[in-house]
Design a protein around this motif. Structure first.
Motif, PDB file in Angstrom:
ATOM      1  N   VAL A 153      18.625  16.352 -10.488  1.00  0.00           N
ATOM      2  CA  VAL A 153      18.876  17.733 -10.074  1.00  0.00           C
ATOM      3  C   VAL A 153      20.348  17.832  -9.708  1.00  0.00           C
ATOM      4  O   VAL A 153      20.853  17.020  -8.923  1.00  0.00           O
ATOM      5  N   VAL A 154      21.041  18.807 -10.273  1.00  0.00           N
ATOM      6  CA  VAL A 154      22.462  19.012  -9.982  1.00  0.00           C
ATOM      7  C   VAL A 154      22.588  20.219  -9.062  1.00  0.00           C
ATOM      8  O   VAL A 154      22.228  21.336  -9.431  1.00  0.00           O
ATOM      9  N   GLY A 155      23.079  19.975  -7.855  1.00  0.00           N
ATOM     10  CA  GLY A 155      23.246  21.029  -6.863  1.00  0.00           C
ATOM     11  C   GLY A 155      22.169  20.974  -5.803  1.00  0.00           C
ATOM     12  O   GLY A 155      20.976  20.930  -6.113  1.00  0.00           O
ATOM     13  N   SER A 156      22.598  20.967  -4.528  1.00  0.00           N
ATOM     14  CA  SER A 156      21.644  20.829  -3.422  1.00  0.00           C
ATOM     15  C   SER A 156      21.532  22.103  -2.607  1.00  0.00           C
ATOM     16  O   SER A 156      21.323  22.060  -1.398  1.00  0.00           O
ATOM     17  N   GLY A 157      21.673  23.266  -3.271  1.00  0.00           N
ATOM     18  CA  GLY A 157      21.346  24.514  -2.596  1.00  0.00           C
ATOM     19  C   GLY A 157      19.851  24.595  -2.379  1.00  0.00           C
ATOM     20  O   GLY A 157      19.089  23.694  -2.758  1.00  0.00           O
ATOM     21  N   PRO A 158      19.372  25.679  -1.768  1.00  0.00           N
ATOM     22  CA  PRO A 158      17.937  25.761  -1.489  1.00  0.00           C
ATOM     23  C   PRO A 158      17.074  25.668  -2.736  1.00  0.00           C
ATOM     24  O   PRO A 158      15.960  25.133  -2.684  1.00  0.00           O
ATOM     25  N   ASN A 159      17.571  26.164  -3.876  1.00  0.00           N
ATOM     26  CA  ASN A 159      16.776  26.072  -5.093  1.00  0.00           C
ATOM     27  C   ASN A 159      16.801  24.671  -5.697  1.00  0.00           C
ATOM     28  O   ASN A 159      15.771  24.184  -6.178  1.00  0.00           O
ATOM     29  N   GLY A 160      17.949  24.022  -5.671  1.00  0.00           N
ATOM     30  CA  GLY A 160      17.997  22.650  -6.161  1.00  0.00           C
ATOM     31  C   GLY A 160      17.105  21.726  -5.346  1.00  0.00           C
ATOM     32  O   GLY A 160      16.345  20.916  -5.886  1.00  0.00           O
ATOM     33  N   LEU A 161      17.179  21.852  -4.026  1.00  0.00           N
ATOM     34  CA  LEU A 161      16.337  21.017  -3.162  1.00  0.00           C
ATOM     35  C   LEU A 161      14.865  21.363  -3.340  1.00  0.00           C
ATOM     36  O   LEU A 161      14.006  20.467  -3.321  1.00  0.00           O
ATOM     37  N   SER A 162      14.550  22.631  -3.528  1.00  0.00           N
ATOM     38  CA  SER A 162      13.149  23.017  -3.732  1.00  0.00           C
ATOM     39  C   SER A 162      12.610  22.461  -5.041  1.00  0.00           C
ATOM     40  O   SER A 162      11.466  21.976  -5.099  1.00  0.00           O
ATOM     41  N   ALA A 163      13.403  22.532  -6.100  1.00  0.00           N
ATOM     42  CA  ALA A 163      12.973  21.947  -7.371  1.00  0.00           C
ATOM     43  C   ALA A 163      12.726  20.453  -7.219  1.00  0.00           C
ATOM     44  O   ALA A 163      11.723  19.908  -7.730  1.00  0.00           O
ATOM     45  N   THR A 219      16.571  12.396  -8.086  1.00  0.00           N
ATOM     46  CA  THR A 219      17.879  12.220  -7.470  1.00  0.00           C
ATOM     47  C   THR A 219      18.644  13.532  -7.570  1.00  0.00           C
ATOM     48  O   THR A 219      18.756  14.109  -8.655  1.00  0.00           O
ATOM     49  N   VAL A 220      19.157  13.990  -6.430  1.00  0.00           N
ATOM     50  CA  VAL A 220      19.944  15.219  -6.381  1.00  0.00           C
ATOM     51  C   VAL A 220      21.412  14.851  -6.272  1.00  0.00           C
ATOM     52  O   VAL A 220      21.787  14.007  -5.438  1.00  0.00           O
ATOM     53  N   PHE A 221      22.249  15.493  -7.078  1.00  0.00           N
ATOM     54  CA  PHE A 221      23.687  15.235  -7.077  1.00  0.00           C
ATOM     55  C   PHE A 221      24.409  16.459  -6.521  1.00  0.00           C
ATOM     56  O   PHE A 221      24.247  17.571  -7.021  1.00  0.00           O
ATOM     57  N   GLU A 222      25.196  16.243  -5.468  1.00  0.00           N
ATOM     58  CA  GLU A 222      25.904  17.317  -4.774  1.00  0.00           C
ATOM     59  C   GLU A 222      27.382  16.989  -4.684  1.00  0.00           C
ATOM     60  O   GLU A 222      27.754  15.895  -4.253  1.00  0.00           O
ATOM     61  N   GLY A 223      28.226  17.949  -5.094  1.00  0.00           N
ATOM     62  CA  GLY A 223      29.659  17.700  -5.075  1.00  0.00           C
ATOM     63  C   GLY A 223      30.268  17.670  -3.688  1.00  0.00           C
ATOM     64  O   GLY A 223      31.205  16.906  -3.427  1.00  0.00           O
ATOM     65  N   GLY A 249      15.256  16.376   4.487  1.00  0.00           N
ATOM     66  CA  GLY A 249      14.326  15.474   5.152  1.00  0.00           C
ATOM     67  C   GLY A 249      12.986  15.403   4.447  1.00  0.00           C
ATOM     68  O   GLY A 249      12.398  14.321   4.289  1.00  0.00           O
ATOM     69  N   VAL A 250      12.477  16.569   4.003  1.00  0.00           N
ATOM     70  CA  VAL A 250      11.219  16.574   3.258  1.00  0.00           C
ATOM     71  C   VAL A 250      11.371  15.780   1.963  1.00  0.00           C
ATOM     72  O   VAL A 250      10.506  14.963   1.605  1.00  0.00           O
ATOM     73  N   LEU A 251      12.476  16.006   1.253  1.00  0.00           N
ATOM     74  CA  LEU A 251      12.690  15.301  -0.020  1.00  0.00           C
ATOM     75  C   LEU A 251      12.737  13.790   0.178  1.00  0.00           C
ATOM     76  O   LEU A 251      12.075  13.035  -0.553  1.00  0.00           O
ATOM     77  N   THR A 252      13.508  13.327   1.144  1.00  0.00           N
ATOM     78  CA  THR A 252      13.626  11.879   1.340  1.00  0.00           C
ATOM     79  C   THR A 252      12.300  11.272   1.804  1.00  0.00           C
ATOM     80  O   THR A 252      11.993  10.127   1.461  1.00  0.00           O
TER      81      THR A 252
END
Length: 479
Positions: A6-16, A28-32, A225-228
């Protein structure tokens, strides 16, 4: 085990990411940036000890979101703080209208239009627990509650100016409705602008317009926290400029705008298939000011001193003119202002006895015009002496908002213009999928569009899950 990027850790990226991790996909989420959250970030932007939400800040759709409600966010530190009054709207002469938690209080405040407001809003409020899954669901789906949706749609598809004029007899009620509709960020005589006013109005009665204790970063921290806890991970400080920068995975979801998608995809998208992304229209930008204050804003009307959010723009004609100017590329000398004063209800935002507030107005996309003076003049109309309580300010023009978060192209908070035709195809059909197999968009540029609710990410994850051959749990309650 299936793998997803997932590219981008905004609320939608984290939700996906969470939606896929819940069914055993390793994500794995990638955040700049150095911290996750996208526009969910809280910073000391003015003076030490004054904490400001630079991007998203008030969350009616956050507490309404079916996806967020399915997550144990409170277990990961999120506390919603509900203002005494969700919204106030000052009017000339010291008057004000307000959107209360109680439908009865709201109707009483609207005086002559009390019956009209009740007739308009009560059916939506009564059906809200069913409607929320229709409103925040996929654009094209088989309705589970067709009668409720049809009743809502007959009102929602109308232009806000038309519905306000045909429903309300007074300028007071029309002003309240116009301010709600202005969150659509398109001219108020456009089709379906009433939908935004109806949805935001009913959320005040059904769930509220809360802020997050400590700042919007608390939402990002809770989602992370939920994701991890589900085995996913977030890599911050990692800019993704090309799909080639990513490790091998079974699917990739991009929390980016259509224009950014083309840059990341490069020549993987053939020229003849780039047109929907190139043509995707940006919405107006914003000019935003954060203030450190020596005391609360000295509003003339006491309702404004009890409200978390304040709409500043007098009557409907003034609001409509401001929104049309921004959409058509002009700046307005009396802009409609959206203002929040979270420290009235969350003491963690400022040192003891001090306060924070922010306000923004819509401007043409990419406009570098500094509207600080016009914004403060608008507030001063309804709160004489406001400038005297300012200790410090930090202004971000539309280009500065984009520099702060590259997803806010030209200062656009909504991921693209929210006019009806574009809402139906944001940016193409079918939504979420792209011309690259296994690559999906999950940003607010996809349905159901702007707002912090995570549903764009959750619905994009459903599309990705089909590709992965896994099944996600339904967000719609089973009868």
């Amino acid at each position: 085990m299936k793998l997803a990027n997932v590219v981008g850790s905004g609320p939608n990226g984290l939700s996906a990411a969470i939606a896929l991790a819940r069914v055993g996909v390793r994500v794995t989420v990638f955040e700049g940036e150095d911290v996750p959250g996208g526009s969910l970030r809280t910073e000391e932007a003015t003076l030490p000890g004054f904490r400001h939400d630079i991007g998203a800040a008030v969350f009616p759709m956050g507490v309404a979101s079916p996806f967020f409600r399915s997550l144990p966010l409170q277990e990961h530190g999120l506390q919603w703080v509900e203002p005494e009054i969700p919204l106030a709207h000052p009017l000339p002469g010291g008057d004000a209208v307000a959107l209360f938690h109680s439908l009865d209080e709201t109707t009483a405040n609207l005086r002559e239009d009390s019956g009209a407001y009740r007739s308009l809003m009560e059916p939506v409020a009564d059906a809200w627990n069913d409607l929320i899954y229709e409103v925040l669901g996929p654009v094209f789906h088989v309705p589970r509650h067709p009668l409720a949706l049809a009743g809502f749609g007959l009102k929602a598809l109308q232009p806000a100016t038309h519905l306000a004029q045909s429903t309300f007899a007074t300028e007071r009620a029309r002003a309240l409705f116009a301010g709600l509709a202005a969150h659509s960020v398109v001219p108020l005589d456009f089709a379906a602008t009433s939908a935004v006013a109806l949805v935001l109005g009913v959320t005040a009665h059904a769930g509220g317009w809360p802020v997050a204790r400590g700042g919007s970063g608390a939402i990002a921290n809770a989602l992370t926290g939920v994701l991890t806890s589900l085995g996913g991970s977030v890599r911050t400080g990692t800019w993704v400029n090309s799909l080639r920068d990513l490790p091998q995975a079974d699917c990739t979801l991009l929390d980016v705008t259509p224009q950014q998608f083309l840059k990341i995809a490069g020549d993987a998208v053939a020229p003849e298939r780039r047109r929907p992304y190139v043509k995707f229209r940006r919405g107006p930008g914003i000019c935003k000011v954060d203030w450190a204050l020596s005391e609360p804003i000295p509003w003339q009307n006491e309702l404004c001193r009890r409200a978390g959010t304040v709409h500043v723009g007098a009557f409907m004609e003034e609001i409509a003119a401001s929104e049309r100017d921004a959409f058509e590329g002009r700046c307005n000398d009396r802009p409609f202002i959206l203002l929040a004063q979270p420290s009235l209800f969350d003491s963690s935002r400022a040192p003891a006895g001090k306060h924070t507030a922010w306000a923004y107005c819509h401007v043409p996309n990419g406009s570098a015009e500094d509207k600080t003076a016009a914004i403060e003049a608008q507030i001063e109309r309804f709160a004489p002496g406001f400038r005297e309580v300012i200790l410090a300010r930090n202004t971000r023009t539309a280009p500065r908002m984009e520099a702060w978060n590259p997803n806010l192209l030209g200062g656009d908070l909504s991921g693209g213009s929210m006019e009806l035709t574009q809402l139906l195809r944001r940016p193409k059909l079918p939504p979420y999928s792209t011309p690259i197999p296994g690559v999906y968009l999950c940003s607010s540029s996809t349905p159901p569009a702007g707002g912090v609710h995570g549903m764009c990410g959750a619905l994009a994850a459903e599309a990705a899950a089909l590709h992965l051959g896994v099944r996600l749990p339904s967000l719609t309650p089973q009868r």
